[in-house]
Design a protein around this motif. Structure first.
Motif, PDB file in Angstrom:
ATOM      1  N   LYS A 148       0.982  -1.505  -0.287  1.00 24.68           N
ATOM      2  CA  LYS A 148      -0.098   0.108  -0.119  1.00 24.68           C
ATOM      3  C   LYS A 148       0.733   1.138  -0.033  1.00 24.68           C
ATOM      4  O   LYS A 148       0.374   2.406  -0.223  1.00 24.68           O
ATOM      5  N   LYS A 149       2.003   1.049   0.580  1.00 26.60           N
ATOM      6  CA  LYS A 149       2.834   2.528   1.010  1.00 26.60           C
ATOM      7  C   LYS A 149       3.960   2.484   0.081  1.00 26.60           C
ATOM      8  O   LYS A 149       3.833   3.573  -0.906  1.00 26.60           O
ATOM      9  N   HIS A 150       4.481   1.461  -1.037  1.00 26.97           N
ATOM     10  CA  HIS A 150       5.907   1.153  -1.884  1.00 26.97           C
ATOM     11  C   HIS A 150       5.748   0.517  -2.678  1.00 26.97           C
ATOM     12  O   HIS A 150       6.333   0.970  -4.314  1.00 26.97           O
ATOM     13  N   GLY A 151       4.401  -0.328  -3.128  1.00 27.61           N
ATOM     14  CA  GLY A 151       3.770  -0.668  -4.409  1.00 27.61           C
ATOM     15  C   GLY A 151       5.047  -1.900  -4.038  1.00 27.61           C
ATOM     16  O   GLY A 151       5.608  -2.399  -3.560  1.00 27.61           O
ATOM     17  N   LYS A 152       5.557  -2.157  -5.467  1.00 28.60           N
ATOM     18  CA  LYS A 152       6.814  -3.405  -6.209  1.00 28.60           C
ATOM     19  C   LYS A 152       7.871  -2.996  -6.086  1.00 28.60           C
ATOM     20  O   LYS A 152       8.474  -3.416  -6.212  1.00 28.60           O
ATOM     21  N   ASN A 153       8.247  -1.767  -4.789  1.00 28.99           N
ATOM     22  CA  ASN A 153       9.589  -1.465  -4.906  1.00 28.99           C
ATOM     23  C   ASN A 153      10.152  -2.589  -3.601  1.00 28.99           C
ATOM     24  O   ASN A 153       9.988  -2.135  -2.380  1.00 28.99           O
ATOM     25  N   LEU A 154      11.018  -3.911  -4.330  1.00 26.23           N
ATOM     26  CA  LEU A 154      11.149  -5.224  -3.671  1.00 26.23           C
ATOM     27  C   LEU A 154      12.249  -4.501  -2.160  1.00 26.23           C
ATOM     28  O   LEU A 154      12.063  -5.352  -1.354  1.00 26.23           O
ATOM     29  N   GLU A 155      12.966  -3.538  -2.478  1.00 31.38           N
ATOM     30  CA  GLU A 155      13.589  -3.055  -1.845  1.00 31.38           C
ATOM     31  C   GLU A 155      13.147  -2.860   0.032  1.00 31.38           C
ATOM     32  O   GLU A 155      13.539  -3.091   1.022  1.00 31.38           O
ATOM     33  N   LYS A 156      12.098  -2.521  -0.525  1.00 28.25           N
ATOM     34  CA  LYS A 156      11.041  -1.879   1.203  1.00 28.25           C
ATOM     35  C   LYS A 156      10.755  -3.276   1.560  1.00 28.25           C
ATOM     36  O   LYS A 156      10.458  -2.905   3.032  1.00 28.25           O
ATOM     37  N   TYR A 157      10.688  -4.236   1.293  1.00 30.14           N
ATOM     38  CA  TYR A 157       9.823  -5.890   1.611  1.00 30.14           C
ATOM     39  C   TYR A 157      10.999  -6.720   2.635  1.00 30.14           C
ATOM     40  O   TYR A 157      10.954  -7.270   3.048  1.00 30.14           O
ATOM     41  N   LEU A 158      12.597  -5.818   2.696  1.00 32.88           N
ATOM     42  CA  LEU A 158      13.464  -6.724   2.564  1.00 32.88           C
ATOM     43  C   LEU A 158      13.596  -6.856   4.589  1.00 32.88           C
ATOM     44  O   LEU A 158      13.727  -7.321   4.882  1.00 32.88           O
ATOM     45  N   GLY A 159      12.937  -5.639   4.593  1.00 31.28           N
ATOM     46  CA  GLY A 159      12.808  -6.294   6.508  1.00 31.28           C
ATOM     47  C   GLY A 159      11.947  -7.185   7.024  1.00 31.28           C
ATOM     48  O   GLY A 159      11.917  -7.017   8.621  1.00 31.28           O
TER      49      GLY A 159
END
Length: 516
Positions: A148-159
């Protein structure tokens, strides 16, 4: 024609996220998966998210007939390695580029979870954006909030815990629900009705009760027994409350007890007694023979159960190899009691256990005949004989699959047991499953090839993994909690027939799982 009750219908205009929950197998199998049903209900309880089901061979959703390519997220639940073929077929048929690198910002985010990709995501490495490692409901809200916040920016899911992203090849620790009483339980199951058997589920119109997760018996071939440690239980009074709420919401009165080791559940008698008092019928897919009592069988019989399913695996000596030591006296007592109660019996056996000889197979056939001949009709005893498939994160992960040996043994069993109710799994199918289970990233190419051609047996054989005990393994970046040191010890113990007793009743072996 299919009729369903308790599905979710929402106004897409009011939704921030439109998610397709894809299952790469037929409806009958999909709707028998408790994990798939849990995700569907849990996600749809989010106010601004609409989750629809997409079930193979269809690529449009069940709820609104929306094509897959128009969803924000497509999430695959993968229960079986053979379903990898259908994952790619569903993407292709939906006109979504197969490979991650070929997809654009306008294409859906592609997620995959389930036991197979938890253990080894490498065969689908090039095709999936995010793998969910472990129990999906633990982290799904965080994934959706991040989208919802970052879409498909995979780097944002790393944490996020339990998220493996192939683009970064990050080391990932499995996520496990710590407390079954506090986790999500379905109280409004989907009820389906159809005159087409393809839409009649395995647990047709029953309430699936999530009794427990995990098993620490330590059978050395069992992948789920190592992935989902430690064993966690839902309190029996809570389960009875959940069953009652489900009946109020669905009108269903039949219960299926779901768990990796249902008969190991510590309050099984209280649970069955309590459900019986509330007027429920009770069934369970399988029971662990060590913990079955005559009283348990009698209770299940009263509830309408007609078939008892037991996994004996092999003869006494070879059961010790795989750490499944069961007293012969116990086995035959349970079978005798089941026959006296007029149960039909289904038994599972394995072939290809390390150290197994043709003499062992001959003994196995005599063993099966002895059991079948106990029943008044040998046709009421079914035998399923399957090749043992070495799996990642188990003590057998370094073992080979001997196709020629399995083929020879299968032929012998089919000939020797032709008068009995025996079904042997295809040695070729076992070979392919082994390659899909223990293969590396290169396996993706042959999975993709199956979309246009049928690979030859020779092509599959060329991909057979060969691992030594100190090799770096393709799935080493996936930390399921059980450490390699423990698995190596277990691998050595199997060769000397040494048993590792159940840790519920013995001292801790420091396998690492309780430190998750």
């Amino acid at each position: 024609m299919l009729y369903e009750k308790n599905i979710f219908q929402k106004n897409i205009k009011n939704m921030n996220i439109h998610m397709g929950l894809a299952y790469p197998n037929i409806y009958r199998t999909a709707m028998s998966s408790l994990g798939y049903n849990i995700l569907y209900n849990k996600i749809n309880e989010r106010e601004n998210t609409w989750c629809e089901r997409i079930i193979f061979p269809n690529t449009n959703s069940i709820e609104s007939n929306t094509p897959s390519k128009y969803f924000n997220i497509i999430s695959f639940t993968v229960q079986f390695e053979e379903d990898y073929f259908n994952v790619l077929k569903m993407l292709k048929d939906a006109e979504i580029p197969l490979k991650r690198e070929d997809r654009s910002e306008s294409d859906p985010l592609i997620i995959a979870g389930g036991p197979c990709v938890t253990a080894n995501p490498m065969p689908l490495y090039d095709y999936i954006d995010i793998f969910v490692i472990g129990e999906g409901e633990f982290v799904i809200d965080e994934i959706l909030n991040t989208y919802k916040k970052h879409g498909k920016n995979l780097e944002k899911y790393l944490g996020l815990l339990g998220v493996y992203i192939p683009k970064y090849n990050n080391r990932t620790k499995i996520n496990i629900i710590p407390n079954m009483d506090n986790t999500y339980h379905i109280t409004e199951h989907i009820v389906s009705k159809s005159d087409d058997e393809n839409y009649q589920t395995i647990f047709n119109n029953t309430i699936m009760l999530n009794v427990s997760r995990g098993c620490t018996r330590g059978c050395r071939f069992c992948m789920s027994g190592y992935l989902y440690r430690p064993m966690r239980e839902t309190k029996y009074k809570k389960l009875i409350d959940i069953a009652i709420k489900n009946r109020e919401n669905t009108g269903l009165n039949k219960i299926t007890l779901i768990g990796a080791a249902v008969s190991d559940y510590s309050d099984l008698k209280n649970l069955i007694d309590g459900l019986e008092k509330e007027g429920f019928q009770i069934s369970t897919p399988s029971l662990r023979i060590e913990s079955i009592t005559k009283e348990t069988l009698e209770s299940l019989k009263r509830s309408g159960l007609k078939t008892i399913t037991l996994a004996l695996e092999s003869t006494e000596k070879l059961r010790k190899v795989i750490n499944k030591e069961i007293l012969e006296e116990k086995i035959f007592t349970v079978i005798k009691n089941a026959i006296e109660l007029d149960f039909k019996i289904k038994l599972y056996f394995l072939i290809g256990i390390p150290g197994e000889t043709m003499e062992d197979i001959e003994e196995l056939c005599q063993y099966m005949k002895k059991i079948a001949n106990m029943h008044k009709s040998i046709k009421n005893v079914k035998f399923s004989v399957n090749p043992l498939i070495p799996k990642p994160h188990t003590p057998l992960q370094w073992e080979p699959y001997d196709f020629k040996d399995i083929k020879k043994k299968t032929r012998y069993i089919n000939k020797e047991m032709r008068k009995y109710n025996v079904k042997c799994e295809s040695p070729k199918k076992g070979l392919i499953q082994y390659i899909l289970s223990c293969g590396n990233r290169s396996i993706g190419a042959i999975i993709e090839k199956t979309l246009t051609k049928n690979p030859t047996l020779k092509e599959w054989k060329e991909l057979l993994p060969k691992y030594d005990i100190d090799d770096v393994l393709p799935w080493d970046n996936i930390d399921v909690g059980v450490n390699k040191r423990f698995l190596k010890i277990e691998n050595k113990r199997l060769r000397s027939l040494k048993q590792t007793p159940w840790c519920e009743t013995n001292p801790c072996y420091n396998c690492g799982s309780c430190e998750k």
